[in-house]
Design a protein around this motif. Structure first.
Motif, PDB file in Angstrom:
ATOM      1  N   SER A   1      34.546  41.046  39.714  1.00 17.36           N
ATOM      2  CA  SER A   1      33.343  40.197  39.643  1.00 17.36           C
ATOM      3  C   SER A   1      33.378  39.132  40.730  1.00 17.36           C
ATOM      4  CB  SER A   1      33.246  39.531  38.262  1.00 17.36           C
ATOM      5  OG  SER A   1      33.085  40.512  37.251  1.00 17.36           O
ATOM      6  N   ASP A   2      34.515  38.438  40.873  1.00 14.38           N
ATOM      7  CA  ASP A   2      34.637  37.420  41.913  1.00 14.38           C
ATOM      8  C   ASP A   2      34.524  38.033  43.300  1.00 14.38           C
ATOM      9  OD1 ASP A   2      34.865  35.505  40.019  1.00 14.38           O
ATOM     10  OD2 ASP A   2      36.989  35.073  40.303  1.00 14.38           O
ATOM     11  N   LEU A   3      35.090  39.222  43.439  1.00 15.82           N
ATOM     12  CA  LEU A   3      35.014  39.901  44.737  1.00 15.82           C
ATOM     13  C   LEU A   3      33.552  40.191  45.096  1.00 15.82           C
ATOM     14  CD1 LEU A   3      36.367  41.360  47.133  1.00 15.82           C
ATOM     15  CD2 LEU A   3      36.443  43.432  45.696  1.00 15.82           C
ATOM     16  N   THR A   4      32.796  40.668  44.114  1.00 13.06           N
ATOM     17  CA  THR A   4      31.384  40.980  44.350  1.00 13.06           C
ATOM     18  C   THR A   4      30.589  39.719  44.685  1.00 13.06           C
ATOM     19  OG1 THR A   4      31.514  42.833  42.793  1.00 13.06           O
ATOM     20  CG2 THR A   4      29.326  42.006  43.329  1.00 13.06           C
ATOM     21  N   ILE A   5      30.893  38.637  43.960  1.00 17.07           N
ATOM     22  CA  ILE A   5      30.185  37.372  44.196  1.00 17.07           C
ATOM     23  C   ILE A   5      30.466  36.852  45.598  1.00 17.07           C
ATOM     24  CG2 ILE A   5      30.063  34.935  43.519  1.00 17.07           C
ATOM     25  CD1 ILE A   5      30.566  35.858  40.625  1.00 17.07           C
ATOM     26  N   VAL A   6      31.745  36.839  45.989  1.00 18.39           N
ATOM     27  CA  VAL A   6      32.110  36.324  47.309  1.00 18.39           C
ATOM     28  C   VAL A   6      31.514  37.206  48.399  1.00 18.39           C
ATOM     29  CG1 VAL A   6      34.027  35.880  48.879  1.00 18.39           C
ATOM     30  CG2 VAL A   6      34.204  35.218  46.475  1.00 18.39           C
ATOM     31  N   LYS A   7      31.556  38.534  48.191  1.00 20.67           N
ATOM     32  CA  LYS A   7      30.978  39.451  49.184  1.00 20.67           C
ATOM     33  C   LYS A   7      29.480  39.175  49.353  1.00 20.67           C
ATOM     34  CE  LYS A   7      30.253  44.367  50.147  1.00 20.67           C
ATOM     35  NZ  LYS A   7      30.441  45.761  49.649  1.00 20.67           N
ATOM     36  N   SER A   8      28.786  38.941  48.229  1.00 19.15           N
ATOM     37  CA  SER A   8      27.349  38.643  48.287  1.00 19.15           C
ATOM     38  C   SER A   8      27.091  37.325  49.012  1.00 19.15           C
ATOM     39  CB  SER A   8      26.769  38.574  46.875  1.00 19.15           C
ATOM     40  OG  SER A   8      26.941  39.798  46.196  1.00 19.15           O
ATOM     41  N   MET A   9      27.945  36.333  48.745  1.00 20.02           N
ATOM     42  CA  MET A   9      27.790  35.035  49.411  1.00 20.02           C
ATOM     43  C   MET A   9      27.961  35.179  50.922  1.00 20.02           C
ATOM     44  SD  MET A   9      29.776  32.317  46.946  1.00 20.02           S
ATOM     45  CE  MET A   9      29.193  31.912  45.303  1.00 20.02           C
ATOM     46  N   VAL A  10      28.958  35.945  51.327  1.00 20.26           N
ATOM     47  CA  VAL A  10      29.218  36.127  52.765  1.00 20.26           C
ATOM     48  C   VAL A  10      28.044  36.839  53.424  1.00 20.26           C
ATOM     49  CG1 VAL A  10      30.696  37.237  54.478  1.00 20.26           C
ATOM     50  CG2 VAL A  10      31.720  36.088  52.501  1.00 20.26           C
ATOM     51  N   GLU A  11      27.590  37.910  52.779  1.00 22.68           N
ATOM     52  CA  GLU A  11      26.480  38.679  53.351  1.00 22.68           C
ATOM     53  C   GLU A  11      25.197  37.849  53.378  1.00 22.68           C
ATOM     54  OE1 GLU A  11      26.303  42.159  50.942  1.00 22.68           O
ATOM     55  OE2 GLU A  11      28.006  43.150  51.941  1.00 22.68           O
ATOM     56  N   LEU A  12      24.971  37.107  52.302  1.00 21.53           N
ATOM     57  CA  LEU A  12      23.786  36.248  52.237  1.00 21.53           C
ATOM     58  C   LEU A  12      23.816  35.202  53.354  1.00 21.53           C
ATOM     59  CD1 LEU A  12      21.268  34.977  50.828  1.00 21.53           C
ATOM     60  CD2 LEU A  12      22.879  33.703  49.392  1.00 21.53           C
ATOM     61  N   SER A  13      24.960  34.546  53.492  1.00 24.28           N
ATOM     62  CA  SER A  13      25.081  33.486  54.501  1.00 24.28           C
ATOM     63  C   SER A  13      24.888  34.036  55.901  1.00 24.28           C
ATOM     64  CB  SER A  13      26.453  32.809  54.385  1.00 24.28           C
ATOM     65  OG  SER A  13      26.619  32.247  53.100  1.00 24.28           O
ATOM     66  N   HIS A  14      25.534  35.191  56.189  1.00 24.98           N
ATOM     67  CA  HIS A  14      25.389  35.797  57.522  1.00 24.98           C
ATOM     68  C   HIS A  14      23.949  36.230  57.755  1.00 24.98           C
ATOM     69  CE1 HIS A  14      29.964  36.780  57.939  1.00 24.98           C
ATOM     70  NE2 HIS A  14      29.674  35.510  58.206  1.00 24.98           N
ATOM     71  N   GLY A  15      23.309  36.707  56.667  1.00 20.23           N
ATOM     72  CA  GLY A  15      21.915  37.107  56.796  1.00 20.23           C
ATOM     73  C   GLY A  15      20.999  35.942  57.124  1.00 20.23           C
ATOM     74  N   LEU A  16      21.416  34.758  56.702  1.00 20.30           N
ATOM     75  CA  LEU A  16      20.628  33.538  56.986  1.00 20.30           C
ATOM     76  C   LEU A  16      21.092  32.846  58.258  1.00 20.30           C
ATOM     77  CD1 LEU A  16      20.450  32.038  53.361  1.00 20.30           C
ATOM     78  CD2 LEU A  16      18.638  33.236  54.602  1.00 20.30           C
ATOM     79  N   GLY A  17      22.051  33.469  58.944  1.00 23.35           N
ATOM     80  CA  GLY A  17      22.516  32.887  60.206  1.00 23.35           C
ATOM     81  C   GLY A  17      23.494  31.743  60.024  1.00 23.35           C
ATOM     82  N   LYS A  18      24.174  31.682  58.876  1.00 28.08           N
ATOM     83  CA  LYS A  18      25.137  30.618  58.616  1.00 28.08           C
ATOM     84  C   LYS A  18      26.558  31.160  58.705  1.00 28.08           C
ATOM     85  CE  LYS A  18      21.321  28.690  56.929  1.00 28.08           C
ATOM     86  NZ  LYS A  18      20.455  27.812  57.743  1.00 28.08           N
TER      87      LYS A  18
END
Length: 667
Positions: free
Chosen positions: A604-621
């Motif tokens: 669960s934590d792995l999925t959350i962190v992966k989503s955060m990383v992808e989300l942030s990169h998708g927003l250019g952060k």
């Protein structure tokens, strides 16, 4: 002819002298008090005085006065001065009652119109012996009718005036009598012009008018004296009012609201009911003043006082203690009434304030206590309500009721305030720096500045031992500026010693981030330490942004325009939405350590962190993970594409002496 006119001339001369003295008195009044209506009356009296001098002196100094043209000119001039005096009398009375202020052009038009009317009525049929009666009607009957109507109209105006006083009643009676005198004369002059008794009546009226005009002058003097006495009484009453009420909001001031509270406590005790004493403090009111202006801030404070005073809970007292702090006292029988009142107070404050078609929203913190449960006198009640309010503000709660343990907390804060201020003055705080590793280059990317207190007795203290007290005391603004200055100072020192610069990240609290002087203060620090802006990074939490999103975005844009990086700290623990995250022009997102602890073992934590990383990169952060303590965590984060990490596996927070190892390594 001259001999016959001399008695009248002397009468008019006496009248002119009397009005000269009266005009001088009015002039001195006007110089002293500068009332506009006195100025109008002074001009009217001057006009009458001038008219009497003309009609009195002309036959005495001119041998040609027997000439019909000369008599016509003098008569018309006298009549014009009477009309002008009537004009200024009426305008002065109207100004005294309504502050009406005609323009100079309006006066010029009115006087020119009166002059034209006088010339026309005086000259028409003047030299036609067959039209003697018509000339008399135009020069005597018609002016008498006009004067009569004007004075009758003035009496009706004064009769319906709601601001009745003794002098206005006198003037009303005078205007009514004079109005009837002129109307009667006008009608009698038409009906009995050729009668002998009418000629005798005119002689009597001549002396009557002289006396009446003097009486009018004294009535106006009585009016002025009464008006000034009324103004003095108003000034005294206002001074007494301001002595008891806040001048800005109209609510009771601190002294009076405490006195009122003491009175209510006595009556409450007799009625065997209870009192709830609420202290209300407006959140971030300085921000309102800085953003919308002091005028809007004053309007909001006044509106708050009105809303509290007119509350449906019928408060026993409402007062403004200071700044944006209010007291609200109500009587109650059941605790459920207090709960409803607390909710009601927040509803009153939260309701939009509309100024110039602009909605302004504010919030408040509320602390309250009860009488007689918590204290037996007004000062103790205020102190305990203040402790509850302080607890509400410190813990970011909307409302807090007083509890006994808060007194011990208050004493603790007094001790800590003295110690923390001394620590700031003695420079007892030091910075430790936790390295941040760039996973792409495997090199030092920057450091996060973490504060420690080198206590003279207790040794090195972590932030958990003093930051909460620092915020409770209200020193966070001063403390944030202190830490910012210290971080810039260290950065300048490293460059001087090692000719290396690295990014230093500094945590900023919500209050400091919303300070309108933040950008200016940072500019001063960068100039003082000759530090390029790109080597300073500010870390803010999601809650800081959500406190005031628009203000936060404006501040971030200003900082980035300067070249300063801004990052979101402890991402995932706050309550920001993706929509706001997309709009925020931040550079970096720091994933909170709570998601990293089990990232290598918990799907669960792995999925959350992966989503955060992808989300942030998708927003250019860019993304930095905090709390990395094992090699497994590091490998997982590297695999997920995280840009940088920090944590004990990389290095724990270290003093700047130990940071030397990073500067002496090859770049």
């Amino acid at each position: 002819m001259t001999e016959l006119l001399q008695p009248k001339a002397m009468l008019f001369l006496t009248q002119a002298i009397a009005f000269s003295v009266l005009s001088f008195i009015f002039y001195m009044y006007y110089r002293t008090f500068e009332r506009r209506y006195v100025k109008y009356w002074l001009l009217g009296l001057t006009s009458i005085t001038l008219g009497y001098y003309v009609i009195a002196l002309t036959p005495l100094i001119s041998s040609e006065f027997s000439n019909a043209v000369s008599q016509l000119v003098v008569s018309a001039s006298f009549k014009l001065t009477q009309f002008v005096a009537l004009l200024f009398l009426f305008v002065g009375i109207y100004n005294a009652r309504s502050n009406f202020k005609p323009s100079i052009s309006q006066f010029v038009i009115a006087i020119l119109s009166l002059a034209a009317f006088t010339v026309m009525t005086s000259s028409l049929y003047a030299f036609d012996d067959q039209q003697t009666f018509n000339h008399f009607y135009l020069t005597v009957s018609l002016p008498s009718f006009i004067f009569g109507c004007c004075f009758i109209g003035l009496s009706f105006f004064l009769a319906v005036d709601k601001k009745r006083h003794f002098s206005s009643t006198l003037l009303l009676c005078f205007a009514l009598v004079i109005g009837l005198r002129y109307l009667s004369h006008s009608f009698l002059s038409i009906l009995a012009l050729t009668e002998q008794w009418f000629r005798q009546l005119e002689q009597v009226l001549l002396y009557f008018d002289v006396a009446a005009q003097i009486v009018l002058g004294f009535i106006l003097l009585v009016w002025m004296q009464g008006a000034e006495r009324f103004a003095a009484i108003n000034a005294i009453n206002r001074a007494q009012y301001l002595g008891k009420h806040d001048s800005l909001t109209g609510a009771l001031n601190r002294e009076q609201v405490m006195a009122r509270l003491s009175e209510v406590m006595v009556t409450t005790l007799k009625a065997r009911t209870k009192l709830a004493v609420f202290l209300i403090d407006i959140k971030q009111f300085k921000f309102i003043n800085d953003t919308y202006g002091l005028k809007v801030g004053d309007y909001i404070l006044g509106e708050i006082a009105n809303r509290l005073t007119n509350s449906v809970f019928l408060p026993q007292a409402v007062g403004r203690l200071s700044g944006d702090s209010f007291m609200f006292v109500m009587e109650f029988e059941q605790l459920s009434h207090v709960d409803r009142a607390t909710k009601h107070i927040h509803e009153l404050i939260n309701k939009a304030f509309i100024y110039n078609q602009q909605d302004i929203h504010i919030q408040a913190s509320v602390g309250y206590c009860f009488y007689p449960e918590h204290a037996s006198n007004a000062e103790d009640l205020l102190q305990k309500a203040n402790l509850a309010l302080h607890h509400a503000e410190t813990n970011h709660l909307a409302s807090v009721a007083f509890e006994d343990g808060m007194q011990a907390q208050g004493r603790h804060l007094l001790i800590m305030e003295k110690q923390l201020k001394a620590a700031l003055a003695n420079d007892e705080f030091v910075l430790y720096f936790q390295p941040q590793l760039n996973l792409l280059t495997n090199k030092l990317e920057g450091v996060e500045a973490l504060v420690r207190w080198q206590h003279p007795e207790k040794g090195l203290l972590l932030p958990v031992h003093f930051l909460a007290d620092m915020e409770a005391i209200g020193l966070h603004n001063e403390f944030d500026r202190y830490i910012l200055a210290k971080a810039c100072q260290y950065n300048a020192k490293w460059f001087e010693l090692y000719h290396r610069r690295i990014v230093v990240a500094v945590n900023i609290t919500a209050v400091e981030f919303q300070d309108s002087q933040l950008v200016t203060n940072i500019q001063s620090l960068l100039q003082e330490y000759n530090l390029p802006p790109k080597y300073l990074e500010l870390e803010i939490t999601e809650n800081v942004v959500m406190t005031d999103i628009e203000q936060a975005m404006n501040t971030i844009v200003k900082l980035q325009n300067m070249g300063i990086k801004v990052s979101i700290d402890d991402f995932g623990t706050g309550y920001s939405s993706l929509a706001y995250l997309r709009k925020l022009p931040i550079d970096k997102i720091k994933i909170d350590r709570s998601f990293i602890t089990e990232v290598a073992s918990n799907d669960s934590d792995l999925t959350i962190v992966k989503s955060m990383v992808e989300l942030s990169h998708g927003l250019g952060k860019r993304v930095l993970a905090e709390g990395v303590e094992t090699e497994e965590q590091l490998n997982v984060l590297r695999h997920l594409g995280c840009d940088a990490v920090q944590g004990y596996y990389i290095n724990k927070p270290i003093p700047d002496e130990q940071l030397q190892q990073y500067f002496t390594k090859p770049s």
